[in-house]
Design an enzyme around this catalytic site. Structure first.
Site: not given
Length: 257
Positions: A13, A15
């Site tokens: 991922d 963020d």
């Protein structure tokens, strides 16, 4: 940790794992250097639909991190791929940012404010009452409701802020229609990521900061899982879920040996 380091493929991922807002997180540069040095196959798989892969590449470059453009895949690209396969040449009403508009355009999908086949919602700074009313009207008239991702909140430099599902919820409540969410933890996006890496799920690891999207996506897709505490989930909130990541790390900087 040794098992994780031996993985051939890494799906990460962004963020809360790589950066917060415009600030790169500690240990990320060392982690990316390790990925390249060890010849790992890796993909930054983000639920954020606002930016194109090129924009994400340039954002990391401004932070001093050089990563090739082909290492990025977004929920906007996954959404455009899904709609183009389901209904080639579809017409859509969109609330979103340039990354989503660009992905839809590249797949030959037409913007339509009058009689769309789909209403597509992503993160957007232009989200307002007028757009909500238009979306509700189109869904009530038969347009299918799509959310680019299932994130309710997202980490920023200012703290936790609303994300895609928070924008979709009013439309669901008013129309009584549930949206179909494309991004993690939808297996569609995870399978695409594995195909892009060219590795089997048993040879890959999912690294994320959210239990409700990243970690459950990894578990349901058969990947090894590592939760980092640099984003949304904490050791306390982990206890609220019936599943567990195999590893809990402070950040990706813990991974390089």
């Amino acid at each position: 940790m040794e098992q994780l380091r031996k993985a051939k493929g890494f799906i990460c991922d962004m963020d809360g794992v790589i950066y917060h807002g415009n600030k790169i997180l500690p240990g990320v540069k060392e982690f990316v250097e390790w990925l390249y040095r060890e010849n790992k196959q890796f993909l930054f798989l983000t639920n954020n639909s606002g930016k194109t892969p090129k924009e994400l590449q340039e954002k990391l470059a401004r932070m001093g991190l050089e990563v090739d453009e082909h290492h990025f895949y977004t929920s906007a690209l996954a959404t455009a791929e899904f709609i183009s396969r389901q209904s080639p040449g579809a017409h859509v009403f969109v609330i979103g940012e340039p990354g989503l508009y660009n992905a839809l355009y590249e797949k030959g999908i037409t913007l339509d404010d009058t009689s769309p086949d789909y209403v597509v919602i992503g993160e957007s700074s232009s989200y307002n009452y007028d757009n909500i009313c238009k979306a509700v009207h189109h869904v009530q008239n038969g347009a299918r409701l799509i959310g680019t991702n299932y994130d309710l909140t997202g980490p920023t430099e200012q703290g936790i802020m609303p994300a895609c599902r928070a924008f979709v919820k009013p439309i669901e409540l008013v129309t009584g229609k549930e949206a179909y969410y494309i991004g993690k933890p939808n297996p569609l996006m995870m399978r695409t990521g594995l195909n892009m890496l060219g590795v089997h799920s048993q040879e890959a690891v999912m690294i994320g900061d959210r239990m409700d999207t990243d970690i459950v996506a990894g578990i349901e897709s058969g990947l090894d899982t590592a939760l980092v505490l640099s984003g949304v989930s904490t050791r306390e909130t982990v206890k609220l879920f019936p599943y567990r990541p195999r590893l809990i790390l402070n950040g990706v900087g813990d991974i390089p040996d």
